[in-house]
Scaffold this active site. Structure first.
Site, PDB file in Angstrom:
ATOM      1  N   ASP A   1       0.783  -1.168   0.047  1.00 54.05           N
ATOM      2  CA  ASP A   1       0.059  -0.201   0.121  1.00 54.05           C
ATOM      3  C   ASP A   1       0.888   1.327   0.129  1.00 54.05           C
ATOM      4  O   ASP A   1       0.285   2.517  -0.272  1.00 54.05           O
ATOM      5  CB  ASP A   1      -0.939  -0.030   1.157  1.00 54.05           C
ATOM      6  CG  ASP A   1      -2.136  -0.779   1.146  1.00 54.05           C
ATOM      7  OD1 ASP A   1      -2.549  -0.539  -0.072  1.00 54.05           O
ATOM      8  OD2 ASP A   1      -2.750  -1.196   2.294  1.00 54.05           O
TER       9      ASP A   1
HETATM   10  C1  GLC Z   1      -1.088  -0.645   4.722  1.00 53.61           C
HETATM   11  C2  GLC Z   1       0.205  -0.336   5.575  1.00 53.61           C
HETATM   12  C3  GLC Z   1       0.125   1.027   6.217  1.00 53.61           C
HETATM   13  C4  GLC Z   1      -0.614   2.164   5.439  1.00 53.61           C
HETATM   14  C5  GLC Z   1      -2.014   1.547   4.902  1.00 53.61           C
HETATM   15  C6  GLC Z   1      -2.503   2.685   4.241  1.00 53.61           C
HETATM   16  O1  GLC Z   1      -2.093  -0.943   5.728  1.00 53.61           O
HETATM   17  O2  GLC Z   1       0.742  -1.228   6.346  1.00 53.61           O
HETATM   18  O3  GLC Z   1       1.459   1.500   6.491  1.00 53.61           O
HETATM   19  O4  GLC Z   1      -0.807   3.274   6.151  1.00 53.61           O
HETATM   20  O5  GLC Z   1      -1.672   0.825   4.209  1.00 53.61           O
HETATM   21  O6  GLC Z   1      -3.800   2.185   3.953  1.00 53.61           O
HETATM   22  C1  GLC Z   2      -1.575  -3.984   5.444  1.00 48.52           C
HETATM   23  C2  GLC Z   2      -2.913  -3.938   4.446  1.00 48.52           C
HETATM   24  C3  GLC Z   2      -2.676  -4.669   3.275  1.00 48.52           C
HETATM   25  C4  GLC Z   2      -1.461  -4.411   2.674  1.00 48.52           C
HETATM   26  C5  GLC Z   2      -0.047  -4.479   3.600  1.00 48.52           C
HETATM   27  C6  GLC Z   2       1.053  -3.869   2.859  1.00 48.52           C
HETATM   28  O1  GLC Z   2      -1.463  -5.063   5.933  1.00 48.52           O
HETATM   29  O2  GLC Z   2      -4.044  -4.196   5.135  1.00 48.52           O
HETATM   30  O3  GLC Z   2      -3.588  -4.668   2.264  1.00 48.52           O
HETATM   31  O4  GLC Z   2      -0.979  -5.305   1.624  1.00 48.52           O
HETATM   32  O5  GLC Z   2      -0.611  -3.639   4.589  1.00 48.52           O
HETATM   33  O6  GLC Z   2       1.034  -2.683   2.709  1.00 48.52           O
END
Ligand code: GLC
Ligand code: GLC
Length: 829
Positions: free
Chosen positions: A500
């Protein structure tokens, strides 16, 4: 040091001191009503949606930690204490908290007064039950005052902690006998209320927080228990709470049991009010409540409380819950010399998968329950971990997810659990999203053999007019990737891919701006090697599904596209010693030795190896060797190296984290199993198991002061080697790690893998693992599989017998006969 131990027989984690390095929690509930429950009775509960229908208040990031829960204050003579340790941090002569499958039990004692609290959500009812037993273990009679305590949330958890100008004037309650009703907003548009009740007559109550606590007191100094007498306060606005005061006289050796129920009730819109309203006004009914308020129709509460009015009824409900979990977990069990692996794979990992199924990423001690809905990508991956447990529910989940897909195959990044509609809170255009749907559906079909799901008519964008078969959804997913490629023939990344935080089209320089929804620079250039690898991994399932449903031409076309993608990765995705990660919006490499920071990333290497890219010519081996060399640590594999030291406009959020945390070189556990699986594809069982073990919490039980999180569940992240707190975990419970580690251990290490025609037996284990057994329920039969590795190898099956007969090949057939089949697997070359 350790703060507890696994009781494998009981399937409980037993916490032996209350001051764990972080609250160690459990989840109560498996259907519509849920509670988060910590080892000191902290937490909260909600009905279906942790944001919209929250029953009790919880203060995240508060001091002291874990403030708010279902508390009991005991007053034994003049001695006031809280038997769950918090909130008073009372010195206890004995303390134990057992977190089991869907229930928790706290037991403690002080000065000869023993307390136990068994908390759970019964199957089929929307309530928490807290069965409390007090035992006088002393030689003399004890006069004990019990004060229960919960604090009501005014339903919408977000509004509850922000909109005080309104909220301080709307709180309403009713008290009837031993039942405290919370009915804020019931007078207007809500048709639901909460009830907090106990099954014995009470000596008093409080429903107004200030009356019970005192304005300047914390929960640890609640004034009423010290005074020994409830105020019979009726909340009007401010902060409604529920507190019962019960006086209990206990002869030496005597026990008394109380059943507390915290329930959620609904009435049809035209039956909200009780007919006896007039009696209430006149005071005839004896109800205590606000005079200008109508009286709730309590029919649903009466039925609920009637059902759980005795200790026996509570025990029966708990026994039913135990049977539910016993049956569920009987679908996959492991017996092995390595007890840590066996208990994680056989019990706790699957339990966590069920919790992630129920919660998605919504409510944990790190997810506040107000922020995140169901992720398109996350929900599809979570499915991999629970499809063998509740295939029918996985089916329904798939259809829900698919219904939020856009007609072009792309997807809203998340959807709301209550409405099941996609929302734009985190936008769309995460270009890996569509492929996870193929991954989820393929897992479902391999588990069940149910191809009929492909013919289900499913809306696009929740619009019935756009509905088409699930098969068409898969096709749109597949071709979304095919038709959205960049200059190197690799998939365009869009807002981000699985990571993300790799926001290659964002270019944000404004503080606080969302990295996921901002696009200041639509490059149409940034590409993802990871998406290419996901395509090569899941694409063949799409082709296979086509072939098996009489679409040979479709299958062939799909296979051509996969070959084209492999070629693009070969041409433009290899950096010499490992796979590249991406190309940025200027066409520059990411995850290359040419970079200053972020030279190598885990995701593309793990996934390419899983997909078998470079397996024949040694590049996959080389890539995973590089991962080991550059990214490995004793606590797992970090996401990238070197960590980004500076913020990069062209990379986005990944470079926003301090080095060693989260996506910036943290050990992001979710992607570690991809390397594990990749290692098994290469036949390297020793290394595969090492990567499994390093992130597995049970192996770090005695290291809890550093790891801090629960030793029985995975955490999303462990701080990487660049971080000051290297080895410290965060974000436990709700993580894709649960599903993927279960896939890696059950399907690829222990090697019991559902395929279209049956159960493939393909272990890849450490050479020191000499034997193990797996009990696997699969398509209506039980397979009792004994693996003999006296040969001491890592991979290779020499012979398989099923019920005494030699099996041709390595796929156990589908029996579907409700019987148990004995399978003996001999490893060898
Ligand atoms: C994922 C990441 C996190 C970020 C989020 C945004 O969960 O782990 O670091 O803030 O995405 O949606
Ligand atoms: C968090 C989010 C997932 C994403 C991951 C890496 O775990 O839930 O969707 O792939 O962060 O950013």
């Amino acid at each position: 040091m350790q703060y507890g131990y696994f009781d494998d027989e009981a399937r409980e984690y037993v916490i032996t001191r209350p001051d764990t390095p972080y609250p160690w929690i459990n989840y109560l509930g498996c259907d519509e009503f849920y509670g988060l429950f910590s080892n000191t009775s902290g937490g909260y509960c909600f009905y279906r949606d942790a944001r919209m229908l929250r029953l009790t208040r919880y203060r995240y990031n508060n001091v002291p930690a874990d403030a708010g829960g279902r508390y009991f204050y005991l007053r034994d003579g003049g001695d006031v204490w809280t038997p769950s340790w918090m909130p008073m941090k009372s010195a206890l002569d004995r303390y134990e908290c057992r977190h089991g499958m869907g229930y928790s039990k706290i037991s403690s004692s002080r000065n000869g007064l023993a307390f136990s609290q068994t908390s759970f959500v019964p199957l089929g009812d929307n309530c928490e039950i807290h069965k409390v037993i007090l035992t006088n273990e002393s030689k003399a009679q004890k006069n004990v005052d019990i004060f229960s305590f919960i604090e009501f949330c005014l339903w919408n958890a977000n509004d509850d902690m922000t909109n005080f100008q309104r909220n301080f004037s709307i709180g309403e309650v009713e008290v009837e006998g031993s039942r405290i009703y919370h009915k804020t907003e019931y007078r207007e548009r809500r048709n639901h209320f909460a009830v907090w009740a106990v099954n014995v007559p009470i000596n008093g109550f409080d429903t107004d927080r200030q009356s019970f606590l005192g304005l300047y007191n914390g929960f640890d100094q609640a004034k009423t228990p010290f005074e020994g007498k409830a105020n019979n306060s009726i909340a009007s606005g401010w902060a409604p709470i529920g507190s019962h005061h019960i006086k209990a006289v206990l002869a030496a050796g005597e026990s008394k049991t109380f059943v507390f129920v915290l329930g959620y009730c609904e009435n049809p819109a035209d039956q909200k009010w009780d007919a006896s309203f007039k009696d209430f006004i006149s005071g005839k009914s004896g109800n205590k409540g606000v005079i200008n308020s109508k009286v709730i129709n309590k029919t649903p509460a009466n039925a609920l409380l009637e059902k759980y009015k005795t200790a026996e009824a509570a025990d029966t409900a708990l026994a039913a819950l135990n049977v539910y979990w016993k049956n569920l977990l009987a679908r996959f069990t492991v017996d092995a010399e390595d007890k840590k692996m066996a208990r994680m794979a056989g019990v706790w990992n699957q339990y966590q998968c069920m919790v992630t199924f129920n919660m998605s990423r919504s409510a944990s001690y790190f997810e506040s329950g107000i922020g995140r809905g169901m992720g398109f990508r996350d929900s599809n991956q979570d499915l991999l971990g629970f499809v063998h447990l509740v295939p029918e529910r996985a089916r329904a989940r798939i259809l829900d997810i698919a219904a939020t897909q856009f007609p072009d195959g792309s997807a809203y990044h998340q959807y709301q659990p209550l409405t099941k509609r996609g929302n734009n809170d985190v936008g769309s255009g995460f270009n890996d999203d569509p492929l996870w749907l193929i991954c989820g559906v393929a897992a479902y079909i391999k588990e069940t053999g149910d191809y009929s799901i492909l013919d289900e008519k499913v809306p696009f964008d929740n619009n019935e007019a756009l509905a088409d078969t699930l098969f068409i959804h898969l096709k749109r997913s597949f071709y979304y990737t095919v038709t959205n490629k960049g200059p190197h023939g690799l998939p365009l990344i869009g807002r981000a891919d699985w990571n993300d935080c790799l926001n290659l089209n964002c270019f944000s320089s404004t503080p606080g701006e969302s990295f996921q929804t901002t696009a200041n620079f639509e490059s149409g250039i940034a590409e993802s090697v990871l998406i290419a690898a996901i395509f090569v991994f899941t694409g063949p399932d799409f082709a296979e599904i086509c072939r098996r449903t009489g679409r040979a031409d479709e299958a062939e076309s799909a296979e051509k596209e996969i070959a084209v993608m492999i070629e693009a990765v070969n041409q433009h995705g290899w950096d010499g010693d490992w796979f590249l990660r991406a190309y940025d919006a200027h066409g520059k490499k990411i995850g290359s030795r040419e970079c200053d920071d972020g030279k190598i990333f885990i995701e593309s290497n793990g996934f390419a190896a899983m997909a078998g890219i470079g397996a024949e010519d040694g590049r996959a081996q080389k890539a995973l060797d590089s991962v080991k060399e550059h990214l490995d640590t004793p606590y797992g594999i970090v996401l990238l190296q070197p960590a980004y030291k500076d913020y990069h406009l062209e990379l986005g959020e990944v470079s926003s984290y301090p080095p060693g945390y989260k996506e910036n070189a943290g050990i992001f556990c979710h992607n570690n199993p991809w390397v594990t699986i990749g290692e098994t594809v290469l036949g390297r069982g020793n290394r595969a198991f090492e990567t499994y073990k390093n992130i597995c919490p049970a192996y770090r039980e005695d290291d809890s002061d550093l790891r801090r999180m629960e030793p029985y569940v995975y955490a999303q992240m462990v701080a990487g080697k660049d971080a000051p707190h290297f080895g410290e975990a965060k974000n436990s419970w709700l993580t894709g790690t649960a599903a993927w580690t279960f896939v890696s251990i059950s399907q690829y290490i222990l090697g019991v893998r559902p395929v279209y025609d049956g159960l493939l037996i393909d272990p890849c284990i450490p050479s020191t693992m000499k034997n193990y057994t797996v009990m696997r329920h699969f398509r209506g039969a039980d397979y009792h599989i004994t693996v003999d590795n006296s040969a001491g190898i890592e991979k290779g099956v020499k012979s398989i017998t099923v019920d005494g007969n030699a099996l041709d090949g390595d796929v156990l057939p589908v029996f579907g006969d409700g019987k148990k089949h004995e399978v003996i697997v001999k490893m060898g070359v």
